[in-house]
Design a protein around this motif. Structure first.
Motif, PDB file in Angstrom:
ATOM      1  N   ILE A   1      25.261 -14.799  54.185  1.00  0.00           N
ATOM      2  CA  ILE A   1      24.644 -14.990  52.874  1.00  0.00           C
ATOM      3  C   ILE A   1      23.527 -13.985  52.602  1.00  0.00           C
ATOM      4  N   LYS A   2      22.822 -13.521  53.646  1.00  0.00           N
ATOM      5  CA  LYS A   2      21.749 -12.564  53.393  1.00  0.00           C
ATOM      6  C   LYS A   2      22.290 -11.226  52.919  1.00  0.00           C
ATOM      7  N   SER A   3      23.416 -10.785  53.487  1.00  0.00           N
ATOM      8  CA  SER A   3      24.029  -9.539  53.026  1.00  0.00           C
ATOM      9  C   SER A   3      24.521  -9.680  51.589  1.00  0.00           C
ATOM     10  N   LYS A   4      25.025 -10.871  51.241  1.00  0.00           N
ATOM     11  CA  LYS A   4      25.440 -11.108  49.856  1.00  0.00           C
ATOM     12  C   LYS A   4      24.237 -11.122  48.920  1.00  0.00           C
ATOM     13  N   PHE A   5      23.108 -11.604  49.422  1.00  0.00           N
ATOM     14  CA  PHE A   5      21.878 -11.570  48.630  1.00  0.00           C
ATOM     15  C   PHE A   5      21.473 -10.126  48.335  1.00  0.00           C
ATOM     16  N   ILE A   6      21.636  -9.247  49.312  1.00  0.00           N
ATOM     17  CA  ILE A   6      21.351  -7.819  49.087  1.00  0.00           C
ATOM     18  C   ILE A   6      22.276  -7.264  48.017  1.00  0.00           C
ATOM     19  N   HIS A   7      23.572  -7.649  48.048  1.00  0.00           N
ATOM     20  CA  HIS A   7      24.514  -7.217  47.001  1.00  0.00           C
ATOM     21  C   HIS A   7      24.104  -7.765  45.631  1.00  0.00           C
ATOM     22  N   LEU A   8      23.581  -8.979  45.613  1.00  0.00           N
ATOM     23  CA  LEU A   8      23.123  -9.561  44.352  1.00  0.00           C
ATOM     24  C   LEU A   8      22.020  -8.721  43.729  1.00  0.00           C
ATOM     25  N   LEU A   9      21.095  -8.236  44.558  1.00  0.00           N
ATOM     26  CA  LEU A   9      19.958  -7.476  44.056  1.00  0.00           C
ATOM     27  C   LEU A   9      20.293  -6.020  43.761  1.00  0.00           C
ATOM     28  N   SER A  10      21.336  -5.489  44.389  1.00  0.00           N
ATOM     29  CA  SER A  10      21.583  -4.044  44.294  1.00  0.00           C
ATOM     30  C   SER A  10      22.877  -3.664  43.589  1.00  0.00           C
ATOM     31  N   GLY A  11      23.874  -4.535  43.563  1.00  0.00           N
ATOM     32  CA  GLY A  11      25.182  -4.169  43.016  1.00  0.00           C
ATOM     33  C   GLY A  11      25.181  -4.025  41.508  1.00  0.00           C
ATOM     34  N   ASP A  12      25.801  -2.942  40.991  1.00  0.00           N
ATOM     35  CA  ASP A  12      25.885  -2.736  39.541  1.00  0.00           C
ATOM     36  C   ASP A  12      26.668  -3.854  38.863  1.00  0.00           C
ATOM     37  N   LEU A  13      27.700  -4.347  39.535  1.00  0.00           N
ATOM     38  CA  LEU A  13      28.534  -5.394  38.947  1.00  0.00           C
ATOM     39  C   LEU A  13      27.838  -6.747  38.901  1.00  0.00           C
ATOM     40  N   ASN A  14      26.720  -6.859  39.599  1.00  0.00           N
ATOM     41  CA  ASN A  14      26.018  -8.143  39.672  1.00  0.00           C
ATOM     42  C   ASN A  14      24.812  -8.211  38.742  1.00  0.00           C
ATOM     43  N   ALA A  15      24.752  -7.311  37.752  1.00  0.00           N
ATOM     44  CA  ALA A  15      23.601  -7.279  36.830  1.00  0.00           C
ATOM     45  C   ALA A  15      23.448  -8.606  36.082  1.00  0.00           C
ATOM     46  N   ASP A  16      24.570  -9.169  35.624  1.00  0.00           N
ATOM     47  CA  ASP A  16      24.498 -10.445  34.900  1.00  0.00           C
ATOM     48  C   ASP A  16      24.024 -11.576  35.812  1.00  0.00           C
ATOM     49  N   SER A  17      24.442 -11.532  37.070  1.00  0.00           N
ATOM     50  CA  SER A  17      24.006 -12.559  38.017  1.00  0.00           C
ATOM     51  C   SER A  17      22.507 -12.458  38.277  1.00  0.00           C
ATOM     52  N   ARG A  18      21.994 -11.225  38.317  1.00  0.00           N
ATOM     53  CA  ARG A  18      20.552 -11.045  38.487  1.00  0.00           C
ATOM     54  C   ARG A  18      19.788 -11.601  37.274  1.00  0.00           C
ATOM     55  N   LEU A  19      20.338 -11.360  36.078  1.00  0.00           N
ATOM     56  CA  LEU A  19      19.712 -11.905  34.871  1.00  0.00           C
ATOM     57  C   LEU A  19      19.716 -13.430  34.894  1.00  0.00           C
ATOM     58  N   GLU A  20      20.787 -13.999  35.423  1.00  0.00           N
ATOM     59  CA  GLU A  20      20.848 -15.455  35.543  1.00  0.00           C
ATOM     60  C   GLU A  20      19.773 -15.970  36.496  1.00  0.00           C
ATOM     61  N   LEU A  21      19.549 -15.238  37.603  1.00  0.00           N
ATOM     62  CA  LEU A  21      18.504 -15.631  38.545  1.00  0.00           C
ATOM     63  C   LEU A  21      17.130 -15.544  37.888  1.00  0.00           C
ATOM     64  N   PHE A  22      16.909 -14.480  37.093  1.00  0.00           N
ATOM     65  CA  PHE A  22      15.650 -14.366  36.352  1.00  0.00           C
ATOM     66  C   PHE A  22      15.454 -15.555  35.417  1.00  0.00           C
ATOM     67  N   ALA A  23      16.514 -15.920  34.718  1.00  0.00           N
ATOM     68  CA  ALA A  23      16.426 -17.030  33.761  1.00  0.00           C
ATOM     69  C   ALA A  23      16.088 -18.341  34.473  1.00  0.00           C
ATOM     70  N   LYS A  24      16.667 -18.536  35.657  1.00  0.00           N
ATOM     71  CA  LYS A  24      16.410 -19.763  36.412  1.00  0.00           C
ATOM     72  C   LYS A  24      14.959 -19.830  36.901  1.00  0.00           C
TER      73      LYS A  24
END
Length: 452
Positions: A296-319
């Motif tokens: 899960i920690k490596s996936k967390f790094i992908h969440l913060l860095s991956g271009d395809l995960n921009a919307d997921s990062r915005l969702e985390l900001f909203a939460k």
């Protein structure tokens, strides 16, 4: 300013938290005037107070000449004459008697100190008492001091409240520690797999561990700093081509910088989990780019860095809603992990800060050893010295448990230097470098720099 106050005594963490809420949240919730900030500064400014600190002691301290004790503002209490003591209320006398029965020692000693809070008062009082005892040991080496692990403290000047406070010598309040269960598991794994403790550096390894333990068992910041510098100097192999300080800087800094981005990412990861585990795990499960790693920690790094995960990062900001400090941390770390130039700049600035701090530690150690003087900020340097040494030793332990070839500290630090050069080269030259450096898998899951 808050960080300065945060380090002015253990209780100030709670004080600052309560004052933040009472002034900026409970009383209206919005900052409407400069006067609010002025009131906040008045409330949290670290004013000094006078304290009576009482310890249980054995006969060794109680038998010391009272004039010698009084020079350190220490007094052995006579239970029969306590009503005659200035500032001793009937309620406090009863509490003193209950305290004596609780600690189970034959005598009580009171130390008068000036401090910002109850915990700082206990630390200061115990340090004064230990100073008297250590002076006594110059003339009598065999007697052992016994002092209670709790202290009864009364604030004389303002509140007049009394509290029972732990009087532990370990002052490492602000270093991130493993949980006890995890610490036992990691120790067991290292003891089974490492070869540093049985190889050519076995004596050095044992001395380092023992000196580190000694530094945790004394309350004097000066002695802790001297011990921790000894640990840093001992663990780093000498190449006989420069000064001791340049050798320590040259060997320790690559270790600290290799794991730097991994540490700040890991700290953020666990802070988010403490805040709301369910929110984070749901976002990670549903993000488009999961990456090839399973943990899960490596996936967390992908969440913060991956271009395809921009919307997921915005969702985390909203939460995060109005949790602005957490938003800022997520944004800062995300920018570093997704931009190699930002990562290089961050590592470069941290390298300068670490080098400067190691030089400060060295100069302060020299001042203590050669002139008997130390700066007022020694306690902050002590925690940095502990942190730097812990990271260096854990890196060496991790390598020794990772591959059997790492049987000496020299081989561990040589590996760190080579890896750091390769890491910087990759960040500067590769189009898609691995920004967070981690030790490759070999024997089992890596605890310190690994993937879990």
């Amino acid at each position: 300013m808050n960080m300065f106050l945060f380090y002015n005594g253990e209780e100030y963490r709670g004080i600052i938290y309560k004052k933040h809420w009472s002034i900026f949240f409970w009383e209206g919730g919005e900052i409407s005037s400069v006067a609010q900030f002025k009131d906040f500064c008045k409330e949290v400014y670290p004013h000094n107070h006078t304290f009576k600190v009482i310890f249980g002691i054995n006969k060794v301290i109680a038998s010391i000449d009272e004039r010698t004790l009084q020079r350190s503002s220490a007094f052995v209490l006579d239970e029969d004459h306590m009503p005659e003591y200035e500032g001793f209320s009937e309620e406090f006398i009863e509490e003193v008697k209950r305290f004596k029965s609780k600690v189970g020692l034959s005598n009580l000693c009171m130390v008068l100190v000036t401090a910002t809070d109850y915990n700082s008062a206990v630390v200061s009082a115990k340090s004064s008492l230990e100073g008297v005892y250590n002076f006594f040991r110059v003339f009598s080496h065999k007697d052992e001091m016994q002092i209670s692990n709790i202290a009864l403290v009364e604030q004389n000047c303002c509140e007049g409240d009394f509290k029972t406070i732990p009087s532990v010598s370990n002052t490492m309040h602000y270093i991130r520690d493993m949980r006890k269960g995890e610490a036992k598991s990691v120790m067991s794994r290292y003891s089974e797999n490492i070869s540093l403790d049985v190889g050519p550096d076995s004596n050095k390894f044992q001395n380092i561990v023992n000196i580190h333990g000694m530094s945790l068992s004394v309350s004097s910041y000066d002695i802790q700093l001297v011990n921790m510098w000894t640990c840093l100097e001992t663990i780093t192999p000498s190449d006989n081509s420069g000064s001791k300080i340049s050798n320590v800087v040259g060997k320790v800094v690559p270790v600290l910088l290799l794991g730097y981005l991994n540490r700040i990412t890991t700290h953020l990861f666990f802070d988010i989990i403490r805040w709301n585990r369910r929110v984070l795990t749901n976002i990670i499960k549903n993000m488009p780019d999961q990456g090839s790693e399973l943990d899960i920690k490596s996936k967390f790094i992908h969440l913060l860095s991956g271009d395809l995960n921009a919307d997921s990062r915005l969702e985390l900001f909203a939460k995060c809603d109005d949790f602005e400090l957490l938003k800022n941390r997520i944004s800062s770390v995300s920018n570093i992990l997704s931009n190699k130039n930002a990562a290089i700049e961050k590592i470069s600035s941290h390298e300068k800060l670490v080098q400067w701090q190691i030089y400060r530690i060295y100069r302060s150690r020299n001042s203590i050893v050669h002139s008997g003087e130390s700066p007022e900020y020694t306690r902050y340097l002590v925690e940095n010295a502990h942190d730097f040494f812990d990271q260096a030793l854990l890196f060496c332990l991790e390598l020794s448990a990772w591959k059997p070839g790492f049987r000496t500290f020299l081989s561990c630090f040589d590996y760190a230097e080579a890896q750091y050069r390769a890491y910087l080269k990759s960040l500067k030259q590769d189009d898609h470098p691995k920004i967070v450096w981690q030790l490759p898998r070999y024997r089992d899951n890596s605890i310190v720099f690994g993937d879990d």
